[in-house]
Scaffold this motif. Sequence first.
Motif, short mmCIF file in Angstrom:
data_model
loop_
_atom_site.label_atom_id
_atom_site.label_comp_id
_atom_site.label_asym_id
_atom_site.label_seq_id
_atom_site.Cartn_x
_atom_site.Cartn_y
_atom_site.Cartn_z
N ALA A 198 0.83 -1.21 0.00
CA ALA A 198 0.00 0.00 0.00
C ALA A 198 0.86 1.25 0.00
CB ALA A 198 -0.93 -0.01 1.20
N TRP A 199 1.91 1.25 0.81
CA TRP A 199 2.75 2.45 0.89
C TRP A 199 3.41 2.74 -0.46
CZ3 TRP A 199 3.00 6.36 4.11
CH2 TRP A 199 4.05 7.27 3.98
N ARG A 200 3.83 1.69 -1.16
CA ARG A 200 4.47 1.92 -2.46
C ARG A 200 3.55 2.61 -3.44
NH1 ARG A 200 6.93 -3.25 -1.66
NH2 ARG A 200 5.25 -4.25 -2.80
N GLN A 201 2.23 2.40 -3.31
CA GLN A 201 1.30 3.03 -4.23
C GLN A 201 1.21 4.54 -4.03
OE1 GLN A 201 0.41 0.63 -6.38
NE2 GLN A 201 1.46 -0.64 -4.87
N MET A 202 1.56 5.00 -2.82
CA MET A 202 1.36 6.41 -2.48
C MET A 202 2.67 7.14 -2.20
SD MET A 202 -1.86 6.37 -2.81
CE MET A 202 -2.64 7.77 -2.03
N SER A 203 3.79 6.53 -2.53
CA SER A 203 5.09 7.18 -2.37
C SER A 203 5.87 7.00 -3.67
CB SER A 203 5.85 6.58 -1.19
OG SER A 203 6.15 5.21 -1.43
N THR A 204 7.02 7.64 -3.75
CA THR A 204 7.83 7.51 -4.95
C THR A 204 9.30 7.48 -4.57
OG1 THR A 204 8.15 8.38 -7.20
CG2 THR A 204 8.12 9.99 -5.41
N SER A 205 10.09 6.86 -5.40
CA SER A 205 11.53 6.81 -5.15
C SER A 205 12.20 8.02 -5.77
CB SER A 205 12.12 5.53 -5.76
OG SER A 205 12.01 5.58 -7.18
N ALA A 206 13.45 8.25 -5.38
CA ALA A 206 14.20 9.37 -5.95
C ALA A 206 14.36 9.19 -7.46
CB ALA A 206 15.57 9.47 -5.27
N ARG A 207 14.49 7.94 -7.89
CA ARG A 207 14.68 7.69 -9.32
C ARG A 207 13.42 8.04 -10.11
NH1 ARG A 207 19.07 5.02 -12.46
NH2 ARG A 207 18.32 5.42 -14.54
N ASP A 208 12.26 7.75 -9.53
CA ASP A 208 11.01 7.99 -10.24
C ASP A 208 10.48 9.41 -10.10
OD1 ASP A 208 11.02 5.40 -11.10
OD2 ASP A 208 9.65 4.66 -9.56
N CYS A 209 11.00 10.16 -9.13
CA CYS A 209 10.51 11.53 -8.92
C CYS A 209 10.87 12.41 -10.11
CB CYS A 209 11.12 12.10 -7.64
SG CYS A 209 10.63 13.79 -7.29
N VAL A 210 9.92 13.20 -10.57
CA VAL A 210 10.15 14.05 -11.75
C VAL A 210 10.83 15.35 -11.37
CG1 VAL A 210 8.17 13.06 -12.92
CG2 VAL A 210 7.87 15.15 -11.58
N GLY A 211 10.98 15.62 -10.08
CA GLY A 211 11.61 16.86 -9.64
C GLY A 211 10.58 17.92 -9.30
N VAL A 212 10.87 18.69 -8.27
CA VAL A 212 9.89 19.65 -7.77
C VAL A 212 9.51 20.68 -8.82
CG1 VAL A 212 11.70 21.14 -6.77
CG2 VAL A 212 9.37 21.19 -5.84
N SER A 213 10.44 21.07 -9.67
CA SER A 213 10.15 22.10 -10.68
C SER A 213 9.32 21.55 -11.83
CB SER A 213 11.46 22.69 -11.21
OG SER A 213 12.26 21.69 -11.81
N ASN A 214 9.30 20.23 -11.99
CA ASN A 214 8.54 19.62 -13.09
C ASN A 214 7.24 18.98 -12.62
OD1 ASN A 214 10.50 20.19 -15.10
ND2 ASN A 214 11.72 18.44 -14.42
N CYS A 215 6.90 19.18 -11.37
CA CYS A 215 5.71 18.53 -10.81
C CYS A 215 4.68 19.58 -10.41
CB CYS A 215 6.11 17.68 -9.59
SG CYS A 215 4.72 16.81 -8.83
N ARG A 216 3.45 19.41 -10.84
CA ARG A 216 2.44 20.41 -10.51
C ARG A 216 2.04 20.35 -9.05
NH1 ARG A 216 -2.82 18.13 -13.87
NH2 ARG A 216 -2.05 16.01 -14.18
N TRP A 217 2.43 19.27 -8.35
CA TRP A 217 2.18 19.17 -6.91
C TRP A 217 3.43 19.51 -6.10
CZ3 TRP A 217 0.12 15.46 -10.25
CH2 TRP A 217 -1.28 15.39 -10.29
N GLY A 218 4.44 20.10 -6.75
CA GLY A 218 5.71 20.36 -6.09
C GLY A 218 5.59 21.20 -4.84
N ALA A 219 4.70 22.17 -4.84
CA ALA A 219 4.54 23.06 -3.67
C ALA A 219 4.01 22.32 -2.45
CB ALA A 219 3.62 24.23 -4.02
N GLU A 220 3.39 21.16 -2.68
CA GLU A 220 2.81 20.39 -1.57
C GLU A 220 3.69 19.20 -1.18
OE1 GLU A 220 -1.22 19.31 -2.58
OE2 GLU A 220 -1.35 21.04 -3.92
N CYS A 221 4.87 19.07 -1.77
CA CYS A 221 5.70 17.88 -1.61
C CYS A 221 6.22 17.74 -0.17
CB CYS A 221 6.87 17.92 -2.58
SG CYS A 221 7.94 16.48 -2.48
N PHE A 222 5.88 16.63 0.48
CA PHE A 222 6.33 16.38 1.84
C PHE A 222 7.84 16.19 1.90
CE2 PHE A 222 1.87 14.85 2.15
CZ PHE A 222 1.44 15.69 3.17
#
Length: 705
Positions: A198-222
């Motif tokens: 379940a946790w894997r469905q709602m988290s992401t790895s560093a490799r899969d992260c698109v980067g805060v500047s390329n993510c429309r949810w970047g401002a909310e990134c925990f």
Amino acid sequence: MADETVTTSDRGAGGGVTPNRYRHRVTKPTVDQLLEAAVSAVPNGEIRPGQQQMATAIAESQRTGEHLLAQAGTGTGKSLAYLAPALLSDGPVVVSTATLALQSQLISTDLPRLAEAVSEVLGRTPKFAVFKGRHHYLCPAKIGADDEDTLFDTGEEDSGWLGQRSRLGKDIGRLTEWASDTDTGDRDDLDPGVSDTAWRQMSTSARDCVGVSNCRWGAECFAERARDRARAADIIVTNHALLSIDLIHNRSILPEHKLLIIDEAHELADRTTSAARAELSASSLDRLSRRSTKICGNDISGRLAEAADLLGVAVSDSPNTRLLELPEALNQALTLLEAVCREAVSGIGGVSPDSADSMARNQLKSQLTEAQETAQRCLIDADSDVRWCEGDGRGRSLVVAPLSVAGLLGEELFAGRTVVATSATLTLGGTFDAVAGSLGLRKENEQTGEDRPSGTNTGTMWRSLDVGSPFDYRKQGILYVAAHLPRPTASGLSDAAAEELVKLVSALGGRALGLFSSRRAADTAAEVLRERTDLPILLQGDETLPLLVKKFKADPSSVLLGVMSLWQGVDVPGDACQLVIVDRLPFPRPDEPLSAARSAAADAAGGSGFAAVSVPHAAIRLAQGVGRLIRTTGDKGVAAVLDPRLHTARSYGPYLKKTLPPLWYTTDADKVHAALGRLGAQPVAVGDLSHGHRHVVMSSQSTNH
């Protein structure tokens, strides 16, 4: 260190600096003042000589820039010994640990206590933060995703998929609701927890992260919020895995810092090796094939599925040994995989952050790139890498890992900052050479010369320090080697060793921790003890490890048996553990691919692979295992090694014994059984076993022969 007047400023709640009118001048404290303040906050705390020596040496290293390898035995109080001088650093300090237990202790106990204790001396309250990998945090992009193909991709086989969705539903719903309530998004703050799937469905790895500047949810990134908190902290606590990833990625992850403290430093080389390994399996390629269908089309998806089938057949036919040459079937699978991944990545091209499926496209591109790079790495057959297959059935994988990480560590670990590496086990055979070499350092003060080995940092100046331990090992414990037993041969437990095990445990009446080199040996020991004694026998695997340890502490007649995770991860001070039994010297298996490859490389260089690889490995593990016995100044007991080679092997026996705590040494079984009998006849201490309160003492006859 002399007092120095400096200008400081208070930090507001958000980590910002208060206006200039609040600035004031304070006297910069000395390391002695900081350590005294820190120790005064510990119940019954007092500065120990080794603790003082270590803190002073660290402060001196900060002044000179010379790196330090500091061995500090159990009971030294090394956490405060490095945290106190760390506060003198000009800028943030990073502390890296190998285990979650130590990381938790620092964050939940040591640092809060330290921050409050030194605030008056320091003129401010220092801030601290924990720095974890992205996968520890909820991903707002995953929470906002509505792509069921990714959301419910469990990573398991397809059978029972609807059941998987049903079981995941409640956990996914809980995480979605929790996302709007939590300030951290940190998995460790979720109680009760959810499954790994379940946790894997709602988290992401560093490799899969698109980067805060390329993510429309970047401002909310925990994860980004956690990084912001870390950048504002004085002391940042991380782990060896993330430190290793930072090194592999050219120091681009951790915040800039001038002082790095590596606790449990004997584990760093192995953790870096794990971070640098890569693997491919048929199941992972099948998932990649399914994910690629929507974005890359059926042709790419079909060819990926073909590569998965070829790889699955090839690895099932390959042995679990080093692959010096790739079998033709495996070569064909990797060649196809590399080509189709390269074509797919090229087809995806650049991804606009404004596109509706930008996250899915970026993640797929990242996964394809990783598979392509791993296939290339396996095909190249570089001398610097080792390839092998492992696992059972369809779960088998092709693995590639570096032959050595000393070169990487030598180049990346020490440049541009001062490094303090500490542990209770840094000297092997009485010297720091083996651990220093694993970190990419030459022998102490040997920094020049044309004959320098490749992959070492010859420009790195360092020194070593062994502050000893506050324990009187010769009076507190016995090291008993059962020299009369036959040399171990098979991986299980011999009848003679089982007989000696029963005698030892029966003499004491429980209170024993059995550390075994194989699951088969542990199972045999449990079976024998259950048949021959009436003691409660706790076997690793029967229940969760924390529950077993809790039962072991609570019942002084119990015996806890297990394998490698017990050798390092269990801390049971007090009467609950007065006998530690090691079934055999923990040499690596001769068929273990990475150790075998490293041994072969040492042999090829004109040395001894056994001496350079197997013996240091056994020394560290044996020292960690025997170290479970004496955890406080009141602990007493026996460490028994049922492998006669520790006594009879002239080539490496003395080396191993020099690595161990200096317990009183004997091979006399009668004396040891009698000493255990006297100890077992004493009443068990009443009190808080977790703090080692106890009243049992061993007869002087057992410690002064």
